[in-house]
Design a protein around this motif. Structure first.
Motif, PDB file in Angstrom:
ATOM      1  N   SER A  30       0.822  -1.216   0.000  1.00 30.89           N
ATOM      2  CA  SER A  30       0.000   0.000   0.000  1.00 30.89           C
ATOM      3  C   SER A  30       0.854   1.263   0.000  1.00 30.89           C
ATOM      4  CB  SER A  30      -0.977   0.010   1.173  1.00 30.89           C
ATOM      5  OG  SER A  30      -0.287   0.020   2.391  1.00 30.89           O
ATOM      6  N   GLU A  32       4.001   1.274  -1.554  1.00 33.03           N
ATOM      7  CA  GLU A  32       4.878   1.256  -2.719  1.00 33.03           C
ATOM      8  C   GLU A  32       4.157   1.056  -4.048  1.00 33.03           C
ATOM      9  OE1 GLU A  32       7.508  -1.938  -1.744  1.00 33.03           O
ATOM     10  OE2 GLU A  32       8.444  -0.840  -0.095  1.00 33.03           O
ATOM     11  N   ASN A  33       2.918   0.557  -4.023  1.00 35.53           N
ATOM     12  CA  ASN A  33       2.233   0.197  -5.251  1.00 35.53           C
ATOM     13  C   ASN A  33       0.948   1.019  -5.380  1.00 35.53           C
ATOM     14  OD1 ASN A  33       0.385  -1.258  -7.035  1.00 35.53           O
ATOM     15  ND2 ASN A  33       1.898  -2.909  -7.014  1.00 35.53           N
ATOM     16  N   GLU A  34       0.926   1.903  -6.353  1.00 36.37           N
ATOM     17  CA  GLU A  34      -0.219   2.808  -6.539  1.00 36.37           C
ATOM     18  C   GLU A  34      -1.501   2.050  -6.878  1.00 36.37           C
ATOM     19  OE1 GLU A  34      -0.474   6.085  -5.950  1.00 36.37           O
ATOM     20  OE2 GLU A  34       1.565   5.988  -5.180  1.00 36.37           O
ATOM     21  N   GLU A  35      -1.393   0.999  -7.682  1.00 37.34           N
ATOM     22  CA  GLU A  35      -2.580   0.226  -8.046  1.00 37.34           C
ATOM     23  C   GLU A  35      -3.187  -0.450  -6.807  1.00 37.34           C
ATOM     24  OE1 GLU A  35      -4.019  -3.415 -10.998  1.00 37.34           O
ATOM     25  OE2 GLU A  35      -1.878  -3.002 -10.771  1.00 37.34           O
ATOM     26  N   LYS A  37      -2.920   0.534  -3.682  1.00 32.83           N
ATOM     27  CA  LYS A  37      -3.523   1.593  -2.859  1.00 32.83           C
ATOM     28  C   LYS A  37      -4.852   2.038  -3.448  1.00 32.83           C
ATOM     29  CE  LYS A  37      -3.621   4.756   0.355  1.00 32.83           C
ATOM     30  NZ  LYS A  37      -4.549   4.448   1.420  1.00 32.83           N
ATOM     31  N   ALA A  38      -4.931   2.150  -4.766  1.00 25.38           N
ATOM     32  CA  ALA A  38      -6.182   2.562  -5.424  1.00 25.38           C
ATOM     33  C   ALA A  38      -7.288   1.537  -5.191  1.00 25.38           C
ATOM     34  CB  ALA A  38      -5.946   2.765  -6.914  1.00 25.38           C
TER      35      ALA A  38
END
Length: 109
Positions: A30, A32-35, A37-38
């Motif tokens: 959450s 490091e990875n934008e996808e 988190k989205a």
């Protein structure tokens, strides 16, 4: 291979904290990875829009849901499955990374 090398896996050495280690790998997603988190944000948005949906996942009681709430439950389940897939992929790649470290330590690489 070095004669002094003694092979111990991470799980052998740290079995008492292995689940914490796995959780920490997933928790970093959450950050490091934008996808990832989205997707978490989309799930939270669905919970806010349909408060009963959260109850479906957090309680063992039956709940009467509208057609829209049922659709939201399905969507949340799909999103949670996607998060789990991403977590498993992250753990897999972390294992690959650790394997290279073991091979270097053993003098194989």
């Amino acid at each position: 291979m070095s004669g002094a090398f003694r092979f111990e896996t991470f799980v052998d050495t740290h079995s008492n904290i292995f689940n914490e280690y796995l959780s920490s790998v997933a928790a970093n997603l959450s950050k490091e990875n934008e996808e990832y988190k989205a997707i978490q944000d989309e799930i939270e948005s669905l919970y806010q829009q349909y408060p009963k949906v959260l109850g479906v996942f957090d309680t063992e009681r039956t709940a009467e849901l509208t057609k829209e709430e049922c659709a939201a439950v399905i969507k949340v389940t799909e999103l949670k499955n996607k998060l789990t897939d991403m977590e498993m992929q992250s753990v897999y790649f972390r294992g690959c990374y650790d394997s290279v470290g073991y091979l270097k330590k053993a003098g194989i690489l």
